[in-house]
Design an enzyme around this catalytic site. Structure first.
Site, mmCIF file in Angstrom:
data_model
loop_
_atom_site.group_PDB
_atom_site.id
_atom_site.type_symbol
_atom_site.label_atom_id
_atom_site.label_comp_id
_atom_site.label_asym_id
_atom_site.label_seq_id
_atom_site.Cartn_x
_atom_site.Cartn_y
_atom_site.Cartn_z
ATOM 1 N N ARG A 17 -8.298 -4.757 -3.020
ATOM 2 C CA ARG A 17 -7.265 -5.568 -2.427
ATOM 3 C C ARG A 17 -8.414 -7.005 -2.705
ATOM 4 N NH1 ARG A 17 -3.709 -2.771 0.238
ATOM 5 N NH2 ARG A 17 -2.148 -3.504 1.690
ATOM 6 N N ARG B 207 13.137 -2.659 3.769
ATOM 7 C CA ARG B 207 13.225 -1.599 3.268
ATOM 8 C C ARG B 207 12.324 -0.090 5.086
ATOM 9 N NH1 ARG B 207 6.895 -2.029 1.343
ATOM 10 N NH2 ARG B 207 5.346 -2.714 3.584
ATOM 11 N N ARG C 84 8.888 0.946 9.122
ATOM 12 C CA ARG C 84 6.895 1.287 9.219
ATOM 13 C C ARG C 84 7.062 0.115 9.743
ATOM 14 N NH1 ARG C 84 3.525 -0.259 3.377
ATOM 15 N NH2 ARG C 84 2.254 -1.051 4.718
ATOM 16 N N LYS D 65 5.169 -1.818 -6.929
ATOM 17 C CA LYS D 65 4.366 -1.264 -6.995
ATOM 18 C C LYS D 65 4.072 0.393 -6.485
ATOM 19 C CE LYS D 65 1.161 -3.732 -3.625
ATOM 20 N NZ LYS D 65 2.271 -4.449 -3.056
ATOM 21 N N ARG E 249 -0.324 -9.784 6.596
ATOM 22 C CA ARG E 249 -0.105 -9.527 5.015
ATOM 23 C C ARG E 249 -0.104 -10.548 4.369
ATOM 24 N NH1 ARG E 249 3.230 -4.915 7.334
ATOM 25 N NH2 ARG E 249 2.836 -3.981 4.879
HETATM 26 P P1 AMP Z 1 0.188 -1.271 2.303
HETATM 27 O O1 AMP Z 1 0.781 -0.103 2.424
HETATM 28 O O2 AMP Z 1 -1.007 -0.807 0.611
HETATM 29 O O3 AMP Z 1 0.514 -2.329 1.806
HETATM 30 O O4 AMP Z 1 -1.473 -1.000 2.983
HETATM 31 C C1 AMP Z 1 -0.998 -1.145 4.742
HETATM 32 C C2 AMP Z 1 -2.669 -1.600 5.393
HETATM 33 O O5 AMP Z 1 -3.335 -0.833 5.096
HETATM 34 C C3 AMP Z 1 -3.328 -2.886 5.205
HETATM 35 O O6 AMP Z 1 -2.332 -3.975 5.859
HETATM 36 C C4 AMP Z 1 -4.410 -3.152 5.399
HETATM 37 O O7 AMP Z 1 -4.607 -2.929 6.885
HETATM 38 C C5 AMP Z 1 -4.703 -1.662 5.092
HETATM 39 N N1 AMP Z 1 -5.275 -1.350 3.698
HETATM 40 C C6 AMP Z 1 -4.681 -0.787 2.757
HETATM 41 N N2 AMP Z 1 -5.077 -0.893 1.657
HETATM 42 C C7 AMP Z 1 -6.681 -1.340 1.451
HETATM 43 C C8 AMP Z 1 -7.687 -2.319 0.840
HETATM 44 N N3 AMP Z 1 -8.143 -2.213 -0.274
HETATM 45 N N4 AMP Z 1 -8.373 -2.272 1.715
HETATM 46 C C9 AMP Z 1 -8.339 -2.552 3.202
HETATM 47 N N5 AMP Z 1 -7.761 -2.505 3.985
HETATM 48 C C10 AMP Z 1 -6.507 -2.073 3.354
#
Ligand code: AMP
Length: 210
Positions: free
Chosen positions: A88, A122, A154, A13, A165
């Site tokens: 999400r 990654r 990360r 993405k 996740r």
């Molecule tokens: P990502 O970079 O998209 O993998 O997001 C990293 C983390 O941020 C996720 O595992 C959640 O803990 C939090 N997060 C990101 N977007 C959301 C969302 N829309 N709703 C709730 N938590 C989020």
């Protein structure tokens, strides 16, 4: 044009979001990046976010919705945006639908096996947040192409957090596919394809609805 990118962790993405942003000249916004930026602050809120995010949990809706609304209200989003990581959940999608009209939702499909392989390999720039896979020159150098920052894994890419996740993705986020299909805005692609080939297909599909 307001566009969403949906797919499991590691489905590309971020990479496709950046390519689309360059070609459409609209910003690519990642809710995860918004949160990671907030987490660098020395505030009680940042500490609370760190605990949730680093354990692979979702942050509360009102918190992320405020941050997204604030970002989408910025002047660079006037002609549209590419939003990744939000919504999400169905509740977040309903909230977003009230705030903005969504023209296209790009789904990137990827098997759990491929997702796990990509996530464990990654690395991310500690300064600007760009993510690189092992095929990238920057990955081999260990420093970011964009800002020269150091590349690291990360903090939430640990096996336990990743498992959580991915499970959350299937439980809470996957229902959005049917939700947006019903709204006739869903464009679905195989995320295992090579980056430029996939980008070409997405760009062509978007041209048809422009
Ligand atoms: P990502 O970079 O998209 O993998 O997001 C990293 C983390 O941020 C996720 O595992 C959640 O803990 C939090 N997060 C990101 N977007 C959301 C969302 N829309 N709703 C709730 N938590 C989020």
């Amino acid at each position: 044009m307001n566009i969403l990118l949906i797919g499991p962790q590691g489905s590309g993405k971020g990479t496709q979001g950046e390519l689309l942003s360059q070609s459409l000249q609209i910003p690519h916004i990642s809710s995860g990046d918004l949160l990671r930026e907030e987490m660098t602050k020395h505030t009680p809120r940042a500490r609370k976010l760190k605990t949730l995010v680093n354990n692979g949990k979702l942050v509360p809706d009102v918190l992320i919705e405020d941050m997204v609304l604030d970002r989408l209200g910025k002047v660079d989003c006037r002609k549209g945006f590419i939003l990744e990581g939000f919504p999400r959940t169905i509740a977040q999608a309903e909230w977003l639908g009230d705030a903005r009209t969504i023209r296209a939702v790009i789904e990137l499909r990827l098997s759990t096996r491929d997702a796990l392989r990509r996530i464990f390999l990654r690395k991310q720039c500690v300064s600007c947040g760009h993510t690189f896979g092992p095929g990238a020159v920057a990955y081999k150098k260990g420093s970011c192409d964009h800002c020269g920052g150091k590349l690291e894994k990360r903090a939430d890419d640990t096996p336990a957090a990743v498992k959580k996740r991915l499970a959350l993705y299937h439980e809470k986020t996957e229902p959005l596919i049917a939700y947006y299909r019903k709204q006739k805005v869903l464009l679905s692609f195989d995320g295992a394809q090579e980056i430029q080939g996939l980008f070409g297909k997405i760009a062509n599909a978007l041209k048809k609805i422009n």
